[in-house]
Design an enzyme around this catalytic site. Structure first.
Site, PDB file in Angstrom:
ATOM      1  N   LYS A  34      25.835  34.859  43.603  1.00 29.42           N
ATOM      2  CA  LYS A  34      26.851  35.848  43.868  1.00 29.42           C
ATOM      3  C   LYS A  34      26.253  36.761  43.527  1.00 29.42           C
ATOM      4  CE  LYS A  34      31.633  37.103  43.088  1.00 29.42           C
ATOM      5  NZ  LYS A  34      32.022  37.088  43.546  1.00 29.42           N
ATOM      6  N   LYS A  85      32.299  44.578  35.757  1.00 29.21           N
ATOM      7  CA  LYS A  85      31.680  43.252  34.856  1.00 29.21           C
ATOM      8  C   LYS A  85      30.620  42.935  35.726  1.00 29.21           C
ATOM      9  CE  LYS A  85      33.936  39.494  35.675  1.00 29.21           C
ATOM     10  NZ  LYS A  85      33.287  38.885  36.435  1.00 29.21           N
TER      11      LYS A  85
HETATM   12  P1  NAP Z   1      42.515  37.450  37.402  1.00 28.64           P
HETATM   13  O1  NAP Z   1      44.073  37.405  38.055  1.00 28.64           O
HETATM   14  O2  NAP Z   1      42.879  38.182  36.297  1.00 28.64           O
HETATM   15  O3  NAP Z   1      43.151  35.893  36.585  1.00 28.64           O
HETATM   16  C1  NAP Z   1      42.068  35.243  35.562  1.00 28.64           C
HETATM   17  C2  NAP Z   1      42.793  33.522  34.894  1.00 28.64           C
HETATM   18  O4  NAP Z   1      41.931  33.876  33.772  1.00 28.64           O
HETATM   19  C3  NAP Z   1      43.693  34.630  33.552  1.00 28.64           C
HETATM   20  O5  NAP Z   1      45.309  33.697  34.435  1.00 28.64           O
HETATM   21  C4  NAP Z   1      43.728  34.205  33.105  1.00 28.64           C
HETATM   22  O6  NAP Z   1      44.730  34.099  32.215  1.00 28.64           O
HETATM   23  C5  NAP Z   1      42.585  33.378  32.467  1.00 28.64           C
HETATM   24  N1  NAP Z   1      42.128  34.167  31.602  1.00 28.64           N
HETATM   25  C6  NAP Z   1      40.910  34.382  30.715  1.00 28.64           C
HETATM   26  N2  NAP Z   1      40.215  34.262  29.952  1.00 28.64           N
HETATM   27  C7  NAP Z   1      40.668  33.032  29.310  1.00 28.64           C
HETATM   28  C8  NAP Z   1      40.470  32.406  28.362  1.00 28.64           C
HETATM   29  N3  NAP Z   1      39.733  32.976  27.554  1.00 28.64           N
HETATM   30  N4  NAP Z   1      41.265  31.640  28.064  1.00 28.64           N
HETATM   31  C9  NAP Z   1      42.257  30.716  28.538  1.00 28.64           C
HETATM   32  N5  NAP Z   1      42.457  31.539  30.090  1.00 28.64           N
HETATM   33  C10 NAP Z   1      41.937  32.728  30.315  1.00 28.64           C
HETATM   34  O7  NAP Z   1      41.300  36.958  37.785  1.00 28.64           O
HETATM   35  P2  NAP Z   1      41.232  36.604  38.988  1.00 28.64           P
HETATM   36  O8  NAP Z   1      41.214  36.970  40.126  1.00 28.64           O
HETATM   37  O9  NAP Z   1      41.728  35.484  39.227  1.00 28.64           O
HETATM   38  O10 NAP Z   1      38.679  36.101  38.784  1.00 28.64           O
HETATM   39  C11 NAP Z   1      38.697  34.886  37.945  1.00 28.64           C
HETATM   40  C12 NAP Z   1      37.213  34.640  38.368  1.00 28.64           C
HETATM   41  O11 NAP Z   1      36.953  34.967  39.572  1.00 28.64           O
HETATM   42  C13 NAP Z   1      35.938  35.699  37.457  1.00 28.64           C
HETATM   43  O12 NAP Z   1      35.699  35.401  37.074  1.00 28.64           O
HETATM   44  C14 NAP Z   1      36.595  37.326  39.051  1.00 28.64           C
HETATM   45  O13 NAP Z   1      35.147  37.544  38.618  1.00 28.64           O
HETATM   46  C15 NAP Z   1      35.775  36.003  40.241  1.00 28.64           C
HETATM   47  N6  NAP Z   1      36.241  36.356  41.661  1.00 28.64           N
HETATM   48  C16 NAP Z   1      37.407  37.383  41.499  1.00 28.64           C
HETATM   49  C17 NAP Z   1      37.839  37.595  43.187  1.00 28.64           C
HETATM   50  C18 NAP Z   1      38.771  38.495  43.602  1.00 28.64           C
HETATM   51  O14 NAP Z   1      38.829  38.571  44.949  1.00 28.64           O
HETATM   52  N7  NAP Z   1      39.312  38.495  42.715  1.00 28.64           N
HETATM   53  C19 NAP Z   1      36.776  37.165  43.981  1.00 28.64           C
HETATM   54  C20 NAP Z   1      35.574  35.841  43.606  1.00 28.64           C
HETATM   55  C21 NAP Z   1      35.179  36.358  42.141  1.00 28.64           C
HETATM   56  P3  NAP Z   1      45.666  35.142  31.149  1.00 28.64           P
HETATM   57  O15 NAP Z   1      46.748  34.826  33.269  1.00 28.64           O
HETATM   58  O16 NAP Z   1      46.484  34.750  30.038  1.00 28.64           O
HETATM   59  O17 NAP Z   1      45.097  36.527  31.264  1.00 28.64           O
END
Ligand code: NAP
Length: 292
Positions: free
Chosen positions: A170, A238
């Site tokens: 990744k 990040k």
């Molecule tokens: P996001 O929309 O911000 O979702 C992350 C979720 O995790 C949020 O709902 C957040 O809760 C929850 N969270 C974070 N810290 C937490 C904790 N300590 N305890 C409980 N819940 C927690 O982000 P995302 O885009 O889905 O990304 C998630 C992961 O996938 C990341 O590591 C990112 O780098 C990776 N990723 C993202 C993409 C993309 O295109 N978006 C693609 C590949 C990989 P709250 O809603 O309460 O803040």
């Protein structure tokens, strides 16, 4: 299979929905009740904590933000490890540092839980379509247990190697996508400032060696000036910091990833952190005489 899902954000929500569509029993937890509601409406069961999820399932998946968040939901006071049944497989699909994934894997193993790091690529579009690339690190046995779940969420599912290997893949992916999104923004900004229609330039480039999913998908969103996340800029910062820290530990030179990291640092510093990573175009425009 009974599958638990922790973290229902941009990626987690559609991934968990695809597990339901695949016929699995799904138990979810998110720290905000409103994040759980779409899954409950679609037929998932809700639980009060990660440990309560773990007590009810065979495989528990986390999709949160960074390593401290994975530690918290897997190993914290009410973490999945506290409720695990014998034989539970824990899978983290967030993007975190390879060293952090190995450490979390070791701690879970000490608690009798097999762990896979299995980050994804393909963005929100791929998460909704169930066509993610999934890159896994961990034991053959854990991979075999989690594979039916992966097959509901992804199209290209690769067992890369032992613990941490998925996150290494990744990080390599984030070098390509980070440099790629900056390159597409530079090319389209250049084309416009040099007097050509960037939409026609993109169309022309899509037939040659410069074509890529980034030019197709992100390039179109740049033209539409659609900066709604998708993939937040602070998340890309990040990921590039994970790349640079790992390179530092290994004494590796990554000149283009380093320059791209600086751009994403500046994105966050200039208040663009919550916008999609394609908003790097705005930063380039600001540094090149504005949007014209
Ligand atoms: P996001 O929309 O911000 O979702 C992350 C979720 O995790 C949020 O709902 C957040 O809760 C929850 N969270 C974070 N810290 C937490 C904790 N300590 N305890 C409980 N819940 C927690 O982000 P995302 O885009 O889905 O990304 C998630 C992961 O996938 C990341 O590591 C990112 O780098 C990776 N990723 C993202 C993409 C993309 O295109 N978006 C693609 C590949 C990989 P709250 O809603 O309460 O803040």
């Amino acid at each position: 299979m009974k599958i638990g899902f922790l973290g229902l954000g941009i990626m987690g929500r559609p991934m968990a929905l695809n597990l339901l569509k695949g016929g699995h029993e799904v138990v979810v937890w998110a720290r905000r009740a409103e994040s759980m509601q779409p899954l409950l409406d679609a037929g998932a069961a809700g639980a009060a904590s990660p440990s309560a999820v773990a007590a009810a399932v065979d495989v528990v998946i986390s999709m949160v933000a960074d390593a401290p968040d994975v530690e918290q939901v897997m190993l914290g006071e009410h973490g999945a490890s506290k409720g695990a049944k014998p034989g539970l497989v824990a899978v983290d699909m967030s993007t975190i540092a390879p060293a952090a994934a190995r450490d979390i894997g070791d701690k879970l193993k000490a608690a009798g839980i097999d762990f896979l790091d299995a980050p994804v690529s393909g963005g929100e579009v791929g998460a909704i379509a169930g066509t993610l690339s999934i890159m896994a690190g961990g034991s053959d046995a854990a991979f075999a247990r989690a594979k039916p779940a992966f097959d509901c969420m992804g199209k290209n599912v690769v067992h890369v190697g032992p613990s941490g290997a998925g996150q290494v893949a990744k990080a390599a992916n984030q070098i390509l996508t980070g440099v790629g999104v900056l390159a597409v923004a530079e090319a389209l900004n250049f084309a416009k400032k040099a007097g050509a229609d960037p939409a026609r330039v993109r169309e022309a480039l899509m037939g040659g060696f410069a074509n890529s999913k980034i030019l197709e998908n992100h390039g179109q969103r740049m033209l539409d000036r659609n900066f709604k996340p998708g993939f937040k800029s602070w998340m890309h910062q990040k990921d590039l910091n994970i790349v640079m820290k790992t390179a530092h530990e290994l004494g590796l030179m990554l000149p283009t990833a380093a320059a791209t990291t600086q751009m994403f640092n500046a994105m966050v510093g200039s208040g663009l952190g919550e916008e999609d990573s394609i908003a790097v175009l705005k930063l380039l425009e600001d540094l090149s005489g504005g949007e014209r």
